[in-house]
Design a protein around this motif. Structure first.
Motif, mmCIF file in Angstrom:
data_model
loop_
_atom_site.group_PDB
_atom_site.id
_atom_site.type_symbol
_atom_site.label_atom_id
_atom_site.label_comp_id
_atom_site.label_asym_id
_atom_site.label_seq_id
_atom_site.Cartn_x
_atom_site.Cartn_y
_atom_site.Cartn_z
ATOM 1 N N GLY A 165 0.824 -1.214 0.000
ATOM 2 C CA GLY A 165 0.000 0.000 0.000
ATOM 3 C C GLY A 165 0.850 1.253 0.000
ATOM 4 O O GLY A 165 0.319 2.365 0.039
ATOM 5 N N TRP A 166 2.182 1.066 -0.072
ATOM 6 C CA TRP A 166 3.124 2.183 -0.017
ATOM 7 C C TRP A 166 3.992 2.175 -1.272
ATOM 8 O O TRP A 166 5.147 1.740 -1.241
ATOM 9 N N THR B 3 -2.534 4.895 -7.839
ATOM 10 C CA THR B 3 -1.178 4.958 -7.295
ATOM 11 C C THR B 3 -0.673 6.394 -7.282
ATOM 12 O O THR B 3 -0.008 6.822 -6.322
ATOM 13 N N ARG C 173 -2.126 8.077 -4.351
ATOM 14 C CA ARG C 173 -1.526 7.541 -3.133
ATOM 15 C C ARG C 173 -0.154 8.159 -2.896
ATOM 16 O O ARG C 173 0.203 8.515 -1.763
ATOM 17 N N GLU D 214 -0.675 11.635 -1.581
ATOM 18 C CA GLU D 214 -1.172 11.607 -0.204
ATOM 19 C C GLU D 214 -0.064 11.274 0.789
ATOM 20 O O GLU D 214 -0.063 11.761 1.928
ATOM 21 N N HIS D 215 0.880 10.459 0.368
ATOM 22 C CA HIS D 215 1.974 10.067 1.256
ATOM 23 C C HIS D 215 3.065 11.127 1.344
ATOM 24 O O HIS D 215 4.061 10.930 2.045
ATOM 25 N N GLU E 166 -11.134 4.551 -3.666
ATOM 26 C CA GLU E 166 -9.991 5.016 -4.456
ATOM 27 C C GLU E 166 -10.213 4.749 -5.938
ATOM 28 O O GLU E 166 -9.819 5.549 -6.788
#
Length: 636
Positions: free
Chosen positions: A336-337, A377, A380, A383-384, A572
Motif C-alpha cells: 500500500g506504499w 497509485t 496515493r 497523499e503520502h 480510491e
C-alpha cells in the motif's frame, strides 16, 4: 542478435521456421540484409530480382535499411521489379493513406529503381475495370518470372495482404471487402473509421504462396496471439496466415513481444527442458494454479507431475516447499506504499523505505494515460507526501474531435467581448467546413486542440493533488504531424526527456509499458525514455532511481510480471474514475479507440478488478482492485 540458444525441443509446436530477435530494429536489418544479398547476387549475373512488398508499420525499418544500403553501400535497384500486395479501393495515389504515397515516401523516392518496374494495385479504377486489371496484375507477375521474395506483415484478424478471414488457399489478385477489425485498426490513419474504405485490391493467398521465399514479420505484443495461431495453429480459412504453413521456404521473423504467446515463451515447460530460475518458477507455478483452479498453497506433487513441471518438484520440492516459496514471492509484491514505507523493514517490500519522501516522475505518453493506467497509485503517492511530477510527452491533439474544439471555441467567443476570440471561432468553423475527410487540421485548430488537452490534464492533476509547478508538457516533436503517422525520434525528442530527468533527478520513474498501443505512440515514448535513461547512467542520482512500468487500456500485465501490486479500495477506484472524467474530450467516444469498443475508464476499471481477482485466485488476500507495475532495470 537473434535467440539461437533455446533447446530445439521448445519449437516442436511451431509449424513454420520462426526466429525471435531482441527488437524490431535488429530483425529488420537482418531481413533487409538477406534481400540485399539476393539483389547483389542477381545484379552480378545480370538477372532481375522480383520483390513482393508490403505496407504498414511492420516493414518500414526494412525499407529504411535498404535505403541506407543504397546510399551508403551502393546497392543498386535498377534490376529490381516490385509488386505491392494491396491498395485500398477506391484510393487516389496522392492521398495521405495511399500505398503509392507510402511506398514512395519510404522506399521508391530514395533508390534508383525505374518507375516502370514498380507495380502497385490501382485504386482509381472503375468497378467494371477491376476484374481485368487484377488478371493483368497476375500476368505481369508471371511474366517477370514470379516473386523471388514476398514480404508480409500480419493483421490481427490473421489476414495477409488484405486476405481476410474466409479467404481460401487458391485465391488470386482480386477486389475484397475489409473486415471491421481491419478497418478499426486503420481508423487513425483516416481520421476516423467512417472514412476508411470498405474495400481493397489485394494479391490472393494463392498468389503469395507462389513466391519462392516468404518473410512474415510481426512486432509487438498486440500481434502475439495471432502469431501463435499462424505458427502453431491448425490450417484454417478463419486465419488465412495459417496457409503459409504449406510453403516450403518461409521464415517468420519476430521481436520478443510478438513471440510472447508462442509455447516456447508462454509455457516452455510443456514443450521441453527449462533452465529454471526464480522468475520462471514463479511464472510456471502461477500458470499451474490458474490453469487447474487451485490456490498456490493447495498444489500437490501430482499437480506438478501431470502438467510438465515434475523437474521443479524434483529439484526444488516437494510441492509444499515450492508453493510456500512462490506464495511468498507473490505476496511480497503487494504494498500500500508505492513510494516505500518510512521507518519500516523493507527487505520484503518492492520499494525502499528511504529516502522519504521521494521525488517521483510520472511519464504519460498522452495527456490521460497517467490517470487511466495508474491514477490510484498517483494519488496515493501524493497523499503520502512525495514530490510528484507528471510529464505529458505528447500533446494528444489529434484525438480531439472537431466539434469538441468548436464547442470550447464557441464558449470563449460567447464569454469574451474581444474581437480576436470571436474571429477565432469563425475561422475554426470555416476550416472545418472546408476540410475533406483525411485532411489535416489547420495549425490554429491543432493549437486549440492542444490547449484543450492541456486544460484537461491540468484539471486531472489538480484533482489528484499534483502541484501546478510539477505539471510538465513536453510536446515531443515526433508526434506533432497533425496525423496518425508520426515522425522518427529526433535528438530534440531525446533532449526533452533527458532535460526533465536531469531537472527532477527522480528516485522513482513511472512510464507506460503497454507497448501494444495500436497507434505506436506508447512504444516511441518508451524508446525515448529508455535511450535517455541509458545516456544518464553515469549521473549519481541514477544509482537511486527505480523505474516502474505501468499498463492500462491496451494490455495488462501477466501476474508473473508484476513486481509491485498496489491495492485500491472501492473509494480510491471511484476517485481514479473521476480523475479520468476530467479528460472530457476523450469521454463517451474516444476518437481513436483501436479495438476498444468501450470507454477507457471502463476498461481501466475492468483491468484493475481482474488483476485483484487473479491475486485472489492464487490464494492471496481479496482486494477490490489492483494496479500492477513491473520494474525495469537497464541491461548493462
Amino acid at each position: 542478435m537473434a535467440n539461437h540458444t533455446e533447446h530445439p525441443g521448445l519449437t516442436i509446436f511451431e509449424k513454420i521456421e520462426t526466429t525471435v530477435y531482441p527488437d524490431a530494429r535488429e530483425a529488420s536489418v537482418k531481413v533487409a540484409s538477406d534481400i540485399a544479398n539476393l539483389i547483389r547476387a542477381r545484379n552480378q549475373i545480370g538477372q532481375n530480382t522480383v520483390l513482393g512488398l508490403a505496407t504498414g508499420s511492420t516493414p518500414i525499418r526494412v525499407y529504411s535499411e535498404l535505403v541506407r544500403l543504397h546510399k551508403e553501400e551502393g546497392l543498386s535497384f535498377r534490376r529490381v521489379i516490385t509488386f505491392n500486395l494491396d491498395e485500398y479501393y477506391p484510393m487516389q495515389p496522392e492521398e495521405l493513406q495511399s500505398y503509392v504515397r507510402f511506398m514512395r515516401e519510404h522506399l521508391f523516392d530514395h533508390i534508383d529503381i525505374p518507375d516502370e518496374q514498380i507495380h502497385i494495385p490501382d485504386g482509381t479504377l472503375t468497378r467494371e475495370e477491376v476484374y481485368e486489371y487484377c488478371a493483368e496484375y497476375e500476368r505481369k507477375i508471371s511474366e517477370a518470372g514470379g516473386l523471388d521474395v514476398q514480404i508480409l506483415g500480419i493483421g490481427r484478424t490473421g489476414h495477409i495482404g488484405f486476405n481476410e478471414p474466409g479467404s481460401i488457399e487458391k485465391t488470386r489478385t482480386r477486389l475484397v471487402t475489409l473486415d471491421e477489425l481491419t478497418r478499426a485498426d486503420a481508423a487513425p490513419a483516416f481520421f476516423g473509421e467512417e472514412h476508411v474504405p470498405r474495400r481493397a485490391i489485394t494479391m490472393g493467398v494463392g498468389t503469395i504462396l507462389k513466391a519462392k521465399k516468404i518473410y512474415l514479420m510481426a512486432w509487438g505484443e498486440a500481434k502475439a496471439p495471432i502469431v501463435r495461431r499462424a505458427v502453431e495453429g491448425e490450417i484454417s480459412e478463419k486465419v488465412p496466415a495459417t496457409f503459409l504453413q504449406k510453403h516450403d521456404n518461409i521464415k517468420v521473423i519476430l521481436d520478443e513481444p510478438a513471440a510472447s504467446e508462442l509455447s516456447r515463451r508462454k509455457t516452455p515447460w510443456l514443450v521441453g527442458p527449462v533452465d529454471w530460475d526464480d522468475r520462471k518458477i514463479r511464472k510456471a507455478v502461477n500458470w499451474l494454479s490458474l490453469s487447474i483452479g487451485k490456490p498456490i498453497l493447495k498444489l500437490t506433487d501430482e499437480d506438478y507431475n501431470q502438467n510438465g513441471m515434475s523437474d521443479i518438484v524434483t529439484d526444488y520440492g516437494p510441492a509444499y516447499n515450492v508453493n510456500i516459496r512462490v506464495f511468498n514471492q507473490v505476496q511480497h509484491t503487494i504494498t500500500g506504499w508505492p513510494g516505500g514505507k518510512p521507518n519500516a523493514d523493507d527487505s520484503n517490500r518492492p520499494e525502499r523505505a528511504e529516502p522519504f519522501p521521494k521525488r517521483v516522475l510520472i511519464f504519460s505518453p498522452h495527456p490521460d494515460d497517467d490517470v487511466i493506467s495508474m491514477g490510484g497509485t498517483l494519488m496515493r503517492l501524493v497523499e503520502h507526501g512525495h514530490e510528484v511530477h507528471v510529464a505529458y510527452q505528447t500533446s494528444g491533439n489529434i484525438s480531439v474531435y472537431d466539434d469538441e474544439a468548436l464547442r470550447y471555441a464557441d464558449f470563449v467567443s460567447l464569454y469574451s467581448t474581444g474581437k480576436e476570440e470571436k474571429e477565432l471561432y469563425a475561422r475554426l468553423v470555416d476550416s472545418v467546413e472546408k476540410k475533406k475527410p483525411g485532411d489535416t487540421d489547420s495549425d490554429r485548430m491543432l493549437e486549440v486542440k492542444t490547449k484543450i488537452r492541456r486544460a484537461e490534464a491540468r484539471a486531472a492533476c489538480r484533482y489528484a493533488g499534483v502541484k501546478e509547478e510539477n505539471i510538465h508538457f513536453l510536446e515531443m516533436p515526433f508526434y506533432e504531424t497533425g496525423r496518425a503517422k508520426k515522425n522518427e525520434l529526433s535528438q530534440k525528442d531525446l533532449d526533452l526527456i533527458t532535460g526533465i530527468l536531469k531537472k527532477v533527478k527522480p528516485h522513482q520513474v513511472y512510464a507506460a509499458g503497454d507497448l501494444s498501443d495500436p497507434h505506436g505512440t506508447h512504444r516511441i515514448c518508451w524508446e525515448a525514455i529508455h535511450e535517455s535513461l541509458n545516456s544518464l547512467e553515469s549521473e549519481s542520482w541514477m544509482d537511486e532511481c527505480y523505474v516502474w512500468l505501468y499498463r492500462g487500456v491496451w494490455q495488462d500485465w501477466d501476474v508473473s510480471e508484476i513486481d509491485m501490486a498496489v491495492p485500491l479500495s472501492p473509494g480510491e477506484r471511484l476517485r481514479k474514475r473521476r480523475a479520468i472524467f476530467k479528460h472530457a474530450s476523450q469521454k463517451d467516444q474516444p476518437k481513436y479507440p483501436g479495438s476498444m469498443s468501450r470507454e477507457f475508464w471502463m476498461i481501466a476499471d475492468e483491468r484493475t478488478i481482474k488483476t485483484a481477482a487473479t491475486y485472489d485466485s492464487l490464494g492471496l488476500a481479496e482486494y477490490d482492485s489492483i494496479e500492477g507495475f513491473s520494474r525495469w532495470e537497464a541491461q548493462l
